[in-house]
Design an enzyme around this catalytic site. Structure first.
Site, PDB file in Angstrom:
ATOM      1  N   LYS A   1       0.847  -1.198   0.000  1.00 26.14           N
ATOM      2  CA  LYS A   1       0.000   0.000   0.000  1.00 26.14           C
ATOM      3  C   LYS A   1       0.878   1.242   0.000  1.00 26.14           C
ATOM      4  O   LYS A   1       1.795   1.373   0.805  1.00 26.14           O
ATOM      5  CB  LYS A   1      -0.902   0.019   1.235  1.00 26.14           C
ATOM      6  CG  LYS A   1      -1.799   1.256   1.304  1.00 26.14           C
ATOM      7  CD  LYS A   1      -2.798   1.155   2.436  1.00 26.14           C
ATOM      8  CE  LYS A   1      -2.320   1.744   3.725  1.00 26.14           C
ATOM      9  NZ  LYS A   1      -2.537   3.196   3.864  1.00 26.14           N
TER      10      LYS A   1
ATOM     11  N   ASP B   1      -3.544   4.398  -1.797  1.00 26.02           N
ATOM     12  CA  ASP B   1      -4.523   4.839  -0.795  1.00 26.02           C
ATOM     13  C   ASP B   1      -4.571   6.365  -0.754  1.00 26.02           C
ATOM     14  O   ASP B   1      -4.063   6.989   0.164  1.00 26.02           O
ATOM     15  CB  ASP B   1      -4.109   4.249   0.567  1.00 26.02           C
ATOM     16  CG  ASP B   1      -5.152   4.473   1.642  1.00 26.02           C
ATOM     17  OD1 ASP B   1      -6.322   4.772   1.297  1.00 26.02           O
ATOM     18  OD2 ASP B   1      -4.810   4.357   2.831  1.00 26.02           O
TER      19      ASP B   1
ATOM     20  N   LYS C   1      -7.491   8.164  -1.020  1.00 27.10           N
ATOM     21  CA  LYS C   1      -8.756   8.627  -0.414  1.00 27.10           C
ATOM     22  C   LYS C   1      -9.324   9.821  -1.165  1.00 27.10           C
ATOM     23  O   LYS C   1      -9.540  10.902  -0.600  1.00 27.10           O
ATOM     24  CB  LYS C   1      -8.550   8.966   1.061  1.00 27.10           C
ATOM     25  CG  LYS C   1      -8.067   7.775   1.899  1.00 27.10           C
ATOM     26  CD  LYS C   1      -8.025   8.120   3.367  1.00 27.10           C
ATOM     27  CE  LYS C   1      -7.745   6.935   4.249  1.00 27.10           C
ATOM     28  NZ  LYS C   1      -6.427   6.329   4.117  1.00 27.10           N
TER      29      LYS C   1
ATOM     30  N   ASP D   1     -13.497  14.866  -3.970  1.00 26.27           N
ATOM     31  CA  ASP D   1     -13.552  16.179  -4.609  1.00 26.27           C
ATOM     32  C   ASP D   1     -14.815  16.192  -5.477  1.00 26.27           C
ATOM     33  O   ASP D   1     -15.621  15.265  -5.431  1.00 26.27           O
ATOM     34  CB  ASP D   1     -12.274  16.391  -5.452  1.00 26.27           C
ATOM     35  CG  ASP D   1     -11.926  17.874  -5.627  1.00 26.27           C
ATOM     36  OD1 ASP D   1     -12.858  18.682  -5.791  1.00 26.27           O
ATOM     37  OD2 ASP D   1     -10.737  18.215  -5.624  1.00 26.27           O
TER      38      ASP D   1
ATOM     39  N   THR E   1     -12.016   5.964  10.617  1.00 29.71           N
ATOM     40  CA  THR E   1     -12.196   5.400  11.964  1.00 29.71           C
ATOM     41  C   THR E   1     -11.766   6.389  13.041  1.00 29.71           C
ATOM     42  O   THR E   1     -12.041   6.175  14.213  1.00 29.71           O
ATOM     43  CB  THR E   1     -11.426   4.068  12.120  1.00 29.71           C
ATOM     44  OG1 THR E   1     -10.136   4.235  11.556  1.00 29.71           O
ATOM     45  CG2 THR E   1     -12.148   2.933  11.438  1.00 29.71           C
TER      46      THR E   1
ATOM     47  N   ARG F   1       3.122  -1.681  10.348  1.00 31.57           N
ATOM     48  CA  ARG F   1       4.266  -1.766  11.260  1.00 31.57           C
ATOM     49  C   ARG F   1       4.601  -3.161  11.787  1.00 31.57           C
ATOM     50  O   ARG F   1       5.785  -3.455  11.945  1.00 31.57           O
ATOM     51  CB  ARG F   1       4.066  -0.769  12.409  1.00 31.57           C
ATOM     52  CG  ARG F   1       4.183   0.670  11.910  1.00 31.57           C
ATOM     53  CD  ARG F   1       3.551   1.662  12.841  1.00 31.57           C
ATOM     54  NE  ARG F   1       2.106   1.520  12.893  1.00 31.57           N
ATOM     55  CZ  ARG F   1       1.312   2.246  13.655  1.00 31.57           C
ATOM     56  NH1 ARG F   1       1.836   3.159  14.455  1.00 31.57           N
ATOM     57  NH2 ARG F   1       0.015   2.072  13.635  1.00 31.57           N
TER      58      ARG F   1
END
Ligand code: C5P
Length: 242
Positions: free
Chosen positions: A37, A64, A66, A69, A129, A220
């Protein structure tokens, strides 16, 4: 239970780092990881060339970005992202059905232009989230968070998104609501014993898949492990039951 190949295909390694580290991780994970990603930080720092550089190393890329617009702008952005070689692209469901339809038109246009058979697929974020009930009320939405997530996810898929991004805790409900063909991508996944870090509503890889997730975004626990390849292999083993 997944096959080993299905397990590898279900894991997306989040490269939240600079280009040098991203490429060295891609090398370390070669032949083991299938998906990575690229988020806004890496993309805005390095530009679309980073997508090609990762694809040249045999990896599929979830871009990613997002997108959120006006529909015209999102159509163009989705087309450009798709032409950069992204296999999967994120958009915000809150942009509304017209925006989602234009994003779909943008990736379809790019596939025709690029002469590729597999167009970039779209996944929609319902609510970040980081937005709790309080912040939802603050922006003028009175519905309970769970209801709003389900409503926006249904709306995005109805308008042409191939899937959604959600927490593992929402995966089961959305799988029931959206059916078996919808892509469900879940971050917030922590292998057994891993540090949760700043993630709150976490789930193990096996539990997220059992709940209906199609793909898991894991950052991570793999990228900051002393041996990222070994850490990825242990997630594959957990999913494939080997
Ligand atoms: O390092 P970690 O496994 O927490 O990384 C998860 C990735 O998924 C990060 O790139 C993060 O931005 C992303 N993400 C998330 N939670 C969301 C949406 C995206 O952690 N709700």
């Amino acid at each position: 239970m997944l096959s080993e190949s299905e397990a590898r295909d279900a894991i997306i390694v989040a490269l939240d780092c600079d280009q040098r580290r991203a490429l060295s991780l891609a090398e370390a994970l070669e032949g083991r990881a299938r998906w990575v990603k690229v988020g806004m930080t890496l993309f805005y720092g390095e530009g679309p060339a980073i997508v090609g550089a990762l694809r040249d190393r045999g990896l599929k890329v979830f871009l990613d970005l997002k997108l959120h617009d006006i529909p015209f702008q999102v159509r163009g952005a989705a087309r450009s992202a798709s032409l950069s070689g992204a296999d999967l692209l994120s958009i915000h469901a809150l942009g509304g059905p017209d925006m989602v339809r234009e994003a779909r038109a943008g990736v379809e246009e790019a596939a025709v232009e690029g002469g590729v058979r597999d167009r970039t697929r779209l996944v929609a974020i319902s609510l970040l989230t980081s937005m709790g009930q309080d912040s939802l009320t603050e922006v003028g939405i009175d519905a309970p968070v769970g209801e709003e997530v389900a409503r926006l996810a249904g709306l995005a898929v109805g308008a042409g998104s191939d899937g959604v991004v959600c927490s593992p805790w929402e995966a089961a409900e959305l799988r029931t609501l959206l059916g078996p063909a919808t892509l469900i991508v879940t971050p917030g996944v922590r292998p057994q014993g891993a540090n949760a870090g700043d993630q709150r509503r976490v789930s193990t890889p096996a539990a997220a898949i059992a709940a209906g997730a199609s793909k898991l975004v894991i950052g991570r626990p793999i990228t900051q492990a002393p041996d990222p390849a070994a850490s990825l292999e242990s997630v594959v083993a957990e999913l494939a039951g080997v």
